[in-house]
Motif scaffolding. Structure first.
Motif, PDB file in Angstrom:
ATOM      1  N   PRO A   1       0.789  -1.248   0.045  1.00 24.19           N
ATOM      2  CA  PRO A   1      -0.035  -0.090  -0.014  1.00 24.19           C
ATOM      3  C   PRO A   1       0.782   1.209   0.024  1.00 24.19           C
ATOM      4  O   PRO A   1       1.787   1.314   0.774  1.00 24.19           O
ATOM      5  N   VAL A   2       0.424   2.370  -0.537  1.00 25.36           N
ATOM      6  CA  VAL A   2       0.917   3.411  -0.611  1.00 25.36           C
ATOM      7  C   VAL A   2       1.005   4.064   0.830  1.00 25.36           C
ATOM      8  O   VAL A   2      -0.157   4.099   1.440  1.00 25.36           O
TER       9      VAL A   2
ATOM     10  N   SER B   1       9.179  -5.043   5.465  1.00 26.22           N
ATOM     11  CA  SER B   1       8.517  -3.970   5.784  1.00 26.22           C
ATOM     12  C   SER B   1       7.091  -4.386   5.306  1.00 26.22           C
ATOM     13  O   SER B   1       6.050  -3.364   5.678  1.00 26.22           O
ATOM     14  N   GLN B   2       6.806  -5.322   4.737  1.00 24.95           N
ATOM     15  CA  GLN B   2       5.631  -5.687   4.667  1.00 24.95           C
ATOM     16  C   GLN B   2       4.425  -5.893   5.812  1.00 24.95           C
ATOM     17  O   GLN B   2       3.588  -5.446   5.770  1.00 24.95           O
ATOM     18  N   LYS B   3       5.140  -6.173   6.915  1.00 21.01           N
ATOM     19  CA  LYS B   3       4.553  -6.436   8.168  1.00 21.01           C
ATOM     20  C   LYS B   3       4.142  -4.942   8.669  1.00 21.01           C
ATOM     21  O   LYS B   3       3.129  -5.074   9.362  1.00 21.01           O
ATOM     22  N   VAL B   4       4.900  -3.996   8.436  1.00 19.54           N
ATOM     23  CA  VAL B   4       4.459  -2.442   8.912  1.00 19.54           C
ATOM     24  C   VAL B   4       3.027  -2.206   8.464  1.00 19.54           C
ATOM     25  O   VAL B   4       2.311  -1.566   9.037  1.00 19.54           O
TER      26      VAL B   4
ATOM     27  N   ALA C   1      -7.274   1.367  -2.641  1.00 19.08           N
ATOM     28  CA  ALA C   1      -8.610   1.695  -2.356  1.00 19.08           C
ATOM     29  C   ALA C   1      -9.110   3.088  -1.903  1.00 19.08           C
ATOM     30  O   ALA C   1      -9.563   3.855  -2.690  1.00 19.08           O
ATOM     31  N   LYS C   2      -8.748   3.366  -0.595  1.00 20.19           N
ATOM     32  CA  LYS C   2      -9.176   4.606  -0.035  1.00 20.19           C
ATOM     33  C   LYS C   2      -8.472   5.936  -0.265  1.00 20.19           C
ATOM     34  O   LYS C   2      -8.448   7.035   0.349  1.00 20.19           O
ATOM     35  N   GLU C   3      -7.169   5.563  -0.964  1.00 20.32           N
ATOM     36  CA  GLU C   3      -6.418   6.699  -1.123  1.00 20.32           C
ATOM     37  C   GLU C   3      -7.001   7.952  -1.812  1.00 20.32           C
ATOM     38  O   GLU C   3      -7.532   7.728  -2.831  1.00 20.32           O
ATOM     39  N   GLU C   4      -7.012   8.933  -1.042  1.00 21.07           N
ATOM     40  CA  GLU C   4      -7.665   9.950  -1.815  1.00 21.07           C
ATOM     41  C   GLU C   4      -6.576  11.118  -2.393  1.00 21.07           C
ATOM     42  O   GLU C   4      -5.744  11.423  -1.509  1.00 21.07           O
ATOM     43  N   PRO C   5      -6.455  11.236  -3.500  1.00 21.37           N
ATOM     44  CA  PRO C   5      -5.396  12.394  -3.877  1.00 21.37           C
ATOM     45  C   PRO C   5      -5.579  13.563  -3.221  1.00 21.37           C
ATOM     46  O   PRO C   5      -6.831  14.299  -3.153  1.00 21.37           O
ATOM     47  N   LYS C   6      -4.844  14.265  -3.087  1.00 22.39           N
ATOM     48  CA  LYS C   6      -4.733  15.444  -2.153  1.00 22.39           C
ATOM     49  C   LYS C   6      -5.401  16.395  -2.979  1.00 22.39           C
ATOM     50  O   LYS C   6      -6.167  17.297  -2.270  1.00 22.39           O
TER      51      LYS C   6
ATOM     52  N   LEU D   1       1.238   9.906   0.517  1.00 13.92           N
ATOM     53  CA  LEU D   1       1.889  10.116  -0.691  1.00 13.92           C
ATOM     54  C   LEU D   1       0.904   9.819  -2.176  1.00 13.92           C
ATOM     55  O   LEU D   1       0.324   8.809  -2.138  1.00 13.92           O
ATOM     56  N   ASP D   2       1.341  10.938  -2.905  1.00  8.88           N
ATOM     57  CA  ASP D   2       0.387  10.666  -4.096  1.00  8.88           C
ATOM     58  C   ASP D   2       1.266  10.389  -5.291  1.00  8.88           C
ATOM     59  O   ASP D   2       2.062  11.510  -5.463  1.00  8.88           O
ATOM     60  N   LEU D   3       1.534   9.181  -5.407  1.00  3.69           N
ATOM     61  CA  LEU D   3       2.139   8.972  -6.571  1.00  3.69           C
ATOM     62  C   LEU D   3       2.131   9.431  -8.057  1.00  3.69           C
ATOM     63  O   LEU D   3       3.106   9.854  -9.067  1.00  3.69           O
ATOM     64  N   ASP D   4       0.859  10.142  -8.433  1.00  2.00           N
ATOM     65  CA  ASP D   4       0.461  10.494  -9.343  1.00  2.00           C
ATOM     66  C   ASP D   4       0.411  12.209  -9.388  1.00  2.00           C
ATOM     67  O   ASP D   4       0.246  12.723 -10.441  1.00  2.00           O
ATOM     68  N   ALA D   5       0.657  12.659  -8.399  1.00  2.00           N
ATOM     69  CA  ALA D   5       0.736  14.248  -8.375  1.00  2.00           C
ATOM     70  C   ALA D   5       1.971  14.590  -9.156  1.00  2.00           C
ATOM     71  O   ALA D   5       3.094  13.896  -9.389  1.00  2.00           O
ATOM     72  N   TRP D   6       1.870  15.677  -9.897  1.00  3.61           N
ATOM     73  CA  TRP D   6       2.899  16.321 -10.589  1.00  3.61           C
ATOM     74  C   TRP D   6       3.890  17.045  -9.508  1.00  3.61           C
ATOM     75  O   TRP D   6       3.626  17.487  -8.709  1.00  3.61           O
ATOM     76  N   ILE D   7       5.086  16.540  -9.894  1.00  5.97           N
ATOM     77  CA  ILE D   7       6.319  17.039  -8.933  1.00  5.97           C
ATOM     78  C   ILE D   7       6.330  18.593  -9.518  1.00  5.97           C
ATOM     79  O   ILE D   7       6.472  19.535  -8.864  1.00  5.97           O
ATOM     80  N   ASN D   8       6.560  18.725 -10.957  1.00  3.41           N
ATOM     81  CA  ASN D   8       6.470  20.047 -11.458  1.00  3.41           C
ATOM     82  C   ASN D   8       5.060  20.320 -12.147  1.00  3.41           C
ATOM     83  O   ASN D   8       4.181  19.243 -12.180  1.00  3.41           O
ATOM     84  N   LYS D   9       4.989  21.386 -12.605  1.00  5.49           N
ATOM     85  CA  LYS D   9       3.842  21.669 -13.415  1.00  5.49           C
ATOM     86  C   LYS D   9       3.727  20.699 -14.424  1.00  5.49           C
ATOM     87  O   LYS D   9       4.767  20.590 -15.323  1.00  5.49           O
TER      88      LYS D   9
END
Lengths: 1135, 155
Positions: free
Chosen positions: A616-617, A689-692, A646-651, A621-629
Motif C-alpha cells: 500500500p502507498v 517492511s510488509q509487516k508494517v 482503495a481509499k487513497e484520496e489524492p490530495k 503519498l500521491d504517486l500521481d501528483a505532478w512534481i512540477n507543473k
C-alpha cells in the motif's frame, strides 16, 4: 462461321491444356521453375487473344499454377473476362480461378458486381450456382451490400439447389455487411422449415454459425430448434442443433433442464457415434450450466461417463481421443465421477498414439488428489523411463511437475518425496527442462523450511555426482539443476553433514566446464560453505582443518579467476583475495569465523512476483501528483488520480479527469505496473517492511512458514542412507519408503482425527492457502477489457444484433437503382440537420399520415403554421374553405412548409419578384403562398427572365416544376399526383433520398438534387432542352458566407444558362447569403443539345468567408453528372 | 466452419488446395508444408485429429485428416464442426470422387484438379458444408458435366 470454328480449333491445337501442362511439369522435374516460367509466358500470350476458349484454357492452367504457389493475381482482369463468358464451361473456369485467387484487396472485384448480378438472375440454375459458389469465396463488403438483395431473393428460388446455396452464402454476406442481418433474418428463419432437407440443413448451419458467436440473440429460436431436434432425422442437422444448444444453455438454464431428457433419449437410441458424442458434449454443457444439487444429475453424469468410457475403450483411436477430450470437460465440474476411471486413463498413457497420451495426461492433471498423487506420479515416472523420444518424455516431465506444483503444491503431502522425485528426474537423458526442475528445487527448498535439511542432503549428493549429469554433453539442459543444487547447499549449509566434502565437490576442476552462470553460483556458494566450515571448526583447538579448507580454496580458485566469464572471474578473484587474507589471519590464530559468516548472514525470504503491487502507498503519498507543473493540458490527461489503492484520496483531486473511463484507467494502471515491475531501479519493498503495513490485501504475500516437522521425524526411517546409495538402489528404496510413508501417514491421519490436536496432519498442512499467489492482481477490471481488445478484428462482433426487434422501415436491403448514390446515407443524414431539410422531412411524415385522414392532417399543418407564428386569421380562412378548395390546397400545404420556413427563417423574403406565377394558381386565401414560392422561383425566374420570354405556358410549367419540387422529396414520381393530390401519398420514399453530395469542404457542402434533372424536352421556342439542377448549399463553418458565385465549364452539349449579355465563362451569382449553419437551395438551368449524351461538367463555386476578424476568398470544385437515363426518368405526365 | 481443405500426396505435393480464408500464395505453401510435416509423421493407426497447426487458425482449430493410399485429405476446421462429422464428410467426398472418376487414384487428381474442385464445390461452399448426400452430389456434378458437353457439341 465454319472457318472460325476451324480457326479456333487450330488455335487450340497449339495450346497446351491443363493436362499437357501437368504432364510437362512432371517431365521437367529437374528444371521445373524454368519450365513453368516458359509456360507462364505462353499463358500470357494466350490471354492476349480474343478467343474466349483460349483465354479460359489459360486461366484454367493459371489456377493449377496458383496451387503450386505462383502468384497469378496479375491475370485477375482476364479471370473476370472468362467469368463473364456466356458459356457455362468457361464461366465455371473463371469463377473457380476467381475463388482461388481473389480476395478483398483484388481491385478488379468491383468490376464484377454487375456480372455476378446477371449470373445470379440467370435462368440457368448452374450459372447461378457457380456464381454463388464463387462469390462465397471472394465476397467483399461492397459486393455484399450490392448483392444482398439479389441473394435474398434467391433464398426463395424454386430450385432447392439454388436455395441452399443462397442460404449458405448469406452467412458470408452478414459477415461483410452486418446491416443485412436484420432485414434478411426473417427469411432465413423461414428456411429452417424448408421442405427440402438440404436447404433446411443449410439454414441450420448458418444460424448455428451466427449463434455460436452471439448466442444471446438467438435464444428466442430455441423452441424452434427444439422442435427440429425432436423431429429431424438428419444427423448433420441434429449435430449442428445439439452443438448450438451447447452454446445456448449457459445463457438459459431452463433450456438445459428441458434438453436433458431428449438428449438422454438420443444417447440411448442413436447408433451414430458422432451424434452420440455431440449429445454427450451438450449434456455436459448443460450439467455445467445447471446449479448442482438436482437429484437426477448424478444419473446423467453417470450416463455420460459411462458412454465416454465406452468410447475410450473402443479400438478406434478417434473415439478414444474424443472420449478423453469430453472426459476432461466433465472433470472440471465433476472430478469425482472421472476419478473412478483412473485405471482407464492411466492405460491410455501406454497408447501408441501421442495425441491420446497427451489427452490422458491432461486428464491426469485434473484427477490428482492428495490421496492418489503419489500413485499417479509413480505411474508417470514409469512412463518416463519407458518413453521413447525426448518430446514425449519432456512432456511427461513437465506434466509431472505441473501436477505436483499445481495450486501451490496443494496435493503434496510429503515434500521429501517430491524432492526425491525431482532428483530422480535429473537422471533423465537429454531433457530440455533442467531449469524447470531447478526452479522447483529452489522454490521448495526456500519455501518449505522443514524440508531444507533433506533437500540440502540430496543436493549435496547431486553435487557430488555432478559428473553423472555433465558427463554427456548432450545433457546440457540438465546441468541447470546444479545451479539450484549449489545454491541450496551454500545458502542452507548449516544443514550439511559434511560441508567440507561438498566444498571439495564444488571446486573440482570439472566444474570449469559448466556454463558460466552456474560456475558463478558455484564460486559464490563455495564462499558460503567456507564460512560454514570455518565456524564449525572455530572452537577446536586444532585449527588444522580450517586452514586446510583455506588452502583448498586458494588452490582451486585460480582456475575460476581465469574464467572467460566475467561474473565467475570477478567473484572468484574477489573471494580468492578474501580467503588469502583470512588465511593470513588464521596463521596468526585470529578468530575470523564470525566475520566471515556475517558476510552471508540473514535469511532470504521468498517474495511473490506480484507482491510489489500489493504494497500500500503510505498515507499522504500521491504517486500521481505532478512534481512540477504539467507541461501541457493534453499531456496532463495521461496522468490521473486513480483508485488502485482503495481509499487513497489524492490530495488535489482533479475532478475534470474523472471522466476517463474505467477501462482506460485499468489499462494505464496495468502499463504502469508493468513498467515498475521491469524497472530495476524501482525499489521493491523488502519483505520485512510488509509487516508494517497491516493493510487488507497484504496478508497473502507469501512469506511462507510451513512447518513440516511431521513426516521428517517418522521414526525408523533410514534417511541418511538415501543419498549415499547409487541412483538405482535409491529408486527402489524410495518406492519402498514412499509406500511406508504412505502407510504411516494413513495411520497418523487416523490417529489425529481422533486426537484432533498436536501437529497438523499432512492433509492439513496444505501450503496452498498461505501462498495464494495466483488469484490477485490482474486488476479486476483489466481482464474483461483485455478480452474486448482482442475482439475488434472479429467480424462477428458486428453481428451482435438484436434480431427480435421488429424491422424498421429504414432497414431494407439496398435495392439496385440506376443511381447507387442514393446509398450514401451518411451524407443525407448530415443534411437532415439543416433546418429546411428537417421541415421537409416533417412534411414527408405528414404526408404519410395523411393516409390516415385528411382532417387530421389539416390540423397538423395548421399546428405547424401556428408554430411558425402565422396569424390566426389564416387558420380561420383555411377552415372556412370549401371542401374542394381544401383538396387542391392540401397538396400545396404539404408542399409549403419546406420553402416557407426556409424563406422566413433564412432569407429575408423579397417576395416582390415571386408573386408573379404562383399567386395565379394558388388560392388567394393562402397567405403564405407567395413566400412559399419565393426562393427558388426568384432564382429560376431570374434565369428565365433573362431568357427574354415569359409566356404563360412557361409560367405554368414553372409552377408545375415548383410543385414537383416540393413533392418529390417524398415521392420521386410525384409530379402526376400534383394534380389530384392523392396518389402521391401512396409510395413514400425516405426523405432526402434524392439529394446526394456534390462537393464539400470545411466551409460549405453542396448537395445536388438528383431527380430534379427536369427538363423541358419540348422547349418550343428553342431547339434545346433544359435541365434544372437544384443545389442545396449548406454552410458548415462558423463564418458568414457571401458573394457565392456558381460557374460551370460549358461543354458542347450542355451549357449553363447565363444572364443575357454575360460571357460564356461568367459565373452566376447565387442569390442568397448563408449565415453559419444555414442551408438554402438554388436552381440552375442548363440547356442541353442532345439528351442521348451523358455529360460530366466541371464546376467551381467561389465564395467569401466572412468572420469577425477577417474575410477570405474560398473556392470549391465539383462535378455535375448528367446521365442519359436521368433525362428520361421523371418525365412528368400532366394529364 | 471449415477454414481450409488440403489434399497432398505422401511427399507433400499439393493436389488440391482450397482456402476459405485469404492467404497469400507463399503463406499457403508454408501452411501446406507445415501441415504435411505434422500429418506425415503420424502412423496410420493413430487418431485422425491433430491440434496445433500454428500457422492456420489457433487454439480453436483442429486438423482432421484421412490418409488414403498415396493421398492425405486434410480439413482444417474450428470447434463448430463435429470431428466425427468431418471424418464422415471426407469419406463422402472421397467416395464421390471414386464414383465420378471410376476408381479414383492420385493421377485423376493430378490431371483433373479442376474437376475435383467442381466436385468439392458441391460438397463444401464457402467453408460450410453444403451437401452430404453422395447421390445428390454426384447428380449435380453430372448434370453440370452434361451441360458442359452440350456446349462443346454446340461449337
Amino acid at each position: 462461321m465454319a472457318l472460325k470454328i476451324v480457326k479456333g480449333s487450330i488455335d487450340r491445337m497449339f495450346d497446351k491444356n491443363l493436362q499437357d501442362l501437368v504432364r510437362g511439369i512432371r517431365n521437367h522435374k529437374e528444371d521445373e521453375a524454368k519450365y513453368i516460367s516458359t509456360c507462364i509466358d505462353e499463358i500470357k500470350q494466350e490471354l492476349k487473344q480474343d478467343n474466349i476458349a483460349v483465354k479460359a484454357n489459360a486461366v484454367c492452367k493459371l489456377t493449377y499454377l496458383q496451387m503450386l504457389g505462383y502468384d497469378v493475381s496479375w491475370a485477375a482482369f482476364n479471370i473476370v473476362e472468362v467469368m463473364s463468358s456466356s458459356k457455362f464451361t468457361y464461366k465455371r473456369i473463371g469463377y473457380l480461378a476467381a475463388s482461388q485467387c481473389f480476395h478483398e484487396g483484388t481491385d478488379v472485384i468491383m468490376l464484377t458486381t454487375n456480372q455476378i448480378r446477371k449470373d445470379l438472375s440467370s435462368p440457368h440454375q448452374y450459372d447461378t450456382g457457380v456464381a454463388l459458389t464463387g462469390l462465397s469465396c471472394f465476397v467483399t463488403p461492397d459486393l455484399a451490400r450490392d448483392l444482398a438483395n439479389d441473394i435474398m431473393t434467391l433464398m426463395s428460388h424454386t430450385k432447392p439447389y439454388i436455395r441452399k446455396k443462397a442460404v449458405l452464402i448469406m452467412y458470408k454476406v452478414f459477415l461483410k455487411y452486418p446491416e443485412s442481418l436484420r432485414p434478411a433474418f426473417p427469411r432465413l428463419k423461414e428456411k429452417l422449415e424448408d421442405p427440402d432437407p438440404g436447404v433446411q440443413s443449410a439454414a441450420v448451419n448458418v444460424i448455428c454459425e451466427l449463434a455460436r458467436r452471439n448466442p444471446k440473440n438467438y435464444l428466442s429460436l430455441a423452441p424452434l430448434f427444439f422442435k427440429l431436434m425432436t423431429s429431424s432425422t438428419n444427423n448433420w442437422v441434429l449435430i449442428k442443433i445439439i452443438k448450438l444448444f451447447g452454446a445456448l444453455t449457459p445463457l438459459e438454464p431452463r433450456l438445459g433442464k428441458k434438453l436433458i431428457e431428449p438428449l438422454t433419449n438420443l444417447i440411448h437410441s442413436t447408433s451414430a457415434m458422432s451424434l452420440l458424442y455431440e449429445c454427450v458434449n451438450t449434456v455436459i454443457a448443460v450439467l455445467i450450466s445447471l446449479s448442482s444439487g438436482m437429484p437426477n444429475h448424478s444419473a446423467s453424469i453417470q450416463l455420460c461417463v459411462q458412454k465416454l468410457r465406452i468410447l475410450i475403450e473402443d479400438s478406434d483411436q478417434n473415439l478414444k481421443y474424443l472420449g478423453l477430450l469430453a472426459m476432461s470437460k466433465i472433470l472440471k465440474t465433476h472430478p469425482k465421477s472421472v476419478q473412478s476411471h483412473k485405471d482407464l486413463i492411466l492405460q491410455c498413457l501406454d497408447d501408441k498414439d501421442e495425441s491420446i497420451r497427451l489427452r490422458a495426461l491432461d486428464l491426469l492433471y485434473g484427477m490428482v488428489s492428495k490421496k492418489n498423487l503419489m500413485e499417479i506420479v509413480k505411474k508417470l515416472m514409469l512412463h518416463v523411463d519407458k518413453a521413447e523420444g525426448t518430446t514425449y518424455r519432456d512432456e511427461l516431465l513437465t506434466k509431472i511437475i505441473d501436477i505436483c506444483s499445481q495450486s501451490n503444491y496443494q496435493y503434496i503431502t510429503n515434500f521429501e518425496w517430491y524432492i526425491s522425485i525431482l532428483v530422480e528426474l535429473t537422471r533423465l537423458e537429454g531433457t530440455r527442462h533442467g531449469h524447470l526442475i531447478a526452479s522447483q528445487m529452489l522454490d521448495v527448498a526456500i519455501r518449505v523450511k522443514a524440508i531444507r535439511g533433506f533437500a540440502v542432503a540430496q543436493m549435496a549428493t547431486l553435487l557430488d555426482n555432478a559428473h553423472l549429469l555433465t558427463g554427456n554433453t548432450q545433457r546440457n539442459g540438465i546441468c541447470e539443476v546444479l545451479y539450484a543444487a549449489a545454491w541450496i547447499c551454500g545458502e542452507f549449509s548449516e544443514h550439511l553433514e559434511d560441508p567440507m566434502q561438498t566444498l571439495e565437490a564444488m571446486l573440482r576442476p570439472k566444474v570449469a566446464t559448466l556454463p558460466g552462470h552456474i560456475q558463478a553460483v558455484y564460486v559464490q556458494n563455495a564462499a558460503k560453505l567456507f564460512a560454514t566450515v570455518l565456524r564449525k571448526h572455530e572452537g577446536e583447538t586444532d585449527s588444522h582443518a580450517a586452514q586446510e579448507t583455506s588452502q583448498l580454496l586458494i588452490d582451486r580458485l585460480p582456475l575460476f579467476v581465469q574464467s572467460a566469464n566475467l561474473e565467475v572471474q570477478e567473484r572468484a578473484s574477489c573471494i580468492l583475495q578474501l580467503v588469502k587474507y583470512i588465511q593470513k589471519l588464521q596463521q596468526k590464530k585470529v578468530e575470523v569465523a564470525e566475520e566471515v559468516t556475517a558476510l552471508f548472514a540473514g535469511e532470504l525470504n521468498p517474495v511473490a512476483p506480484k507482491a510489489q503491487k500489493k504494497v500500500p502507498v503510505p498515507e499522504g503519498l500521491d504517486l500521481d501528483a505532478w512534481i512540477n507543473k504539467p507541461p501541457s493540458e493534453s499531456e496532463s490527461e495521461d496522468e490521473k488520480p486513480k483508485a488502485v489503492f482503495a481509499k487513497e484520496e489524492p490530495k488535489h483531486s482533479r475532478s475534470r479527469h474523472t471522466e476517463v473511463d474505467e477501462k482506460e484507467l485499468a489499462r494505464r494502471r496495468e502499463a504502469r505496473k508493468r513498467e515498475q515491475a521491469n524497472n530495476p531501479f524501482y525499489i521493491k519493498a523488502s519483505p520485512s517492511s510488509q509487516k508494517v503495513y497491516d493493510a487488507p490485501g497484504v496478508e497473502h504475500i507469501p512469506v511462507v512458514q510451513i512447518d513440516l516437522s511431521v513426516p521428517l521425524k517418522v521414526p525408523g526411517m533410514p534417511m541418511s542412507d538415501q543419498y549415499l546409495k547409487l541412483e538405482e538402489e535409491r529408486r527402489q528404496k524410495e518406492k519402498a519408503e514412499r509406500k511406508k510413508e504412505k502407510k504411516k501417514k494413513r495411520e497418523k491421519r487416523g490417529k489425529e482425527r481422533k486426537a484432533d490436536s498436536g501437529p497438523e496432519s499432512e492433509e492439513d498442512i496444505a501450503p496452498a492457502h498461505q501462498v495464494d499467489i495466483v488469484t490477485e492482481e490482474m486488476p479486476e477490471n483489466a481482464l474483461p477489457s483485455d478480452d474486448d481488445d482482442k475482439d475488434p478484428n472479429d467480424p462477428h462482433k458486428a453481428l451482435d444484433i438484436d434480431l427480435d426487434k421488429p424491422l424498421a422501415d429504414s432497414e431494407k436491403l439496398p435495392v439496385r437503382t440506376h443511381r447507387p448514390e442514393v446509398l450514401k446515407s451518411p451524407a443525407e443524414d448530415r443534411v437532415n440537420e439543416s433546418i429546411p431539410q428537417e421541415t421537409k422531412k416533417r412534411s414527408g411524415k405528414e404526408k404519410k399520415e395523411k393516409k390516415k385522414g385528411k382532417e387530421k392532417d389539416r390540423k397538423r399543418s395548421k399546428e405547424e403554421k401556428k408554430k411558425k407564428k402565422h396569424k390566426e386569421v389564416e387558420e380561420e380562412l383555411l377552415e372556412s374553405h370549401p371542401e374542394e378548395a381544401v383538396q387542391s390546397e392540401e397538396t400545396k400545404e404539404a408542399a409549403t412548409p419546406p420553402t416557407s420556413t426556409s424563406a422566413e427563417e433564412e432569407t429575408a423574403p423579397s417576395s416582390a419578384a415571386a408573386v408573379d406565377t404562383s399567386s395565379a394558381a394558388a388560392p388567394e386565401s393562402e397567405p403564405d403562398e407567395p413566400k412559399d414560392a419565393e426562393p427558388e422561383d426568384t432564382k429560376s425566374s431570374k434565369h428565365k427572365k433573362k431568357k427574354q420570354k415569359k409566356e404563360k405556358e412557361e409560367k405554368e410549367k414553372k409552377k408545375k416544376k415548383r410543385h414537383h419540387h416540393h413533392h418529390h422529396h417524398s415521392n420521386a414520381g410525384g409530379e402526376d399526383s400534383v394534380q389530384n393530390g392523392t396518389v402521391e401519398e401512396e409510395e413514400p420514399l425516405p426523405p432526402m433520398s434524392n439529394y446526394f453530395l456534390l462537393a464539400e469542404n470545411s466551409y460549405i457542402k453542396m448537395m445536388k438534387e438528383d431527380a430534379d434533372q427536369v427538363y423541358d424536352i419540348q422547349g418550343n421556342h428553342q431547339d434545346e432542352s433544359k435541365v434544372v439542377v437544384s443545389v442545396i448549399f449548406e454552410n458548415k463553418s462558423d463564418s458568414f458566407l457571401k458573394s457565392m458565385e456558381f460557374n460551370v465549364l460549358d461543354s458542347l452539349n450542355s451549357k449553363l444558362q447565363r444572364p443575357e449579355g454575360a460571357g460564356a465563362h461568367d459565373s452566376l451569382t447565387v442569390p442568397f447569403q448563408l449565415p453559419p449553419g444555414i442551408s438554402n437551395e438554388a436552381h440552375f438551368v442548363f440547356s442541353v443539345q442532345s439528351i442521348v449524351m451523358p455529360q460530366k461538367l466541371k464546376g467551381t463555386l467561389t465564395f467569401i468567408v466572412k468572420s469577425d476578424e477577417s474575410s477570405t476568398h474560398e473556392k470549391l470544385d465539383f462535378k455535375l453528372h448528367f446521365t442519359c437515363t436521368s433525362y428520361l426518368i421523371t418525365t412528368p405526365c400532366y394529364l | 466452419m471449415i477454414k481450409a481443405i488440403l489434399i497432398f500426396n505422401n511427399h507433400g505435393k499439393p493436389r488440391l488446395i482450397r482456402f476459405y480464408q485469404y492467404f497469400a500464395e507463399d503463406m499457403q505453401q508454408q501452411i501446406i508444408r507445415e501441415t504435411f510435416h505434422l500429418v506425415s509423421k503420424r502412423d496410420d493407426n493413430v487418431c485422425n485429429f491433430l491440434e496445433g497447426g500454428s500457422l492456420i487458425g489457433g487454439s480453436d482449430y483442429k486438423l482432421i485428416y484421412r490418409h488414403y493410399a498415396t493421398l492425405y485429405f486434410v480439413f482444417c476446421v474450428d470447434s463448430s464442426e463435429s470431428e466425427l462429422g468431418i471424418l464422415d464428410l471426407i469419406q463422402v467426398f472421397v467416395e464421390t470422387l471414386d464414383k465420378c472418376f471410376e476408381n479414383v487414384c492420385e493421377l485423376d487428381l493430378i490431371f483433373h484438379m479442376d474437376k475435383v474442385h467442381y466436385i468439392l464445390q458441391e460438397v463444401v461452399m464457402g467453408g460450410m458444408v453444403l451437401e452430404t448426400n453422395m447421390n445428390e452430389i454426384v447428380a449435380q456434378v453430372e448434370l453440370q458435366n452434361r451441360m458442359e458437353k452440350s456446349e462443346v457439341s454446340d461449337q
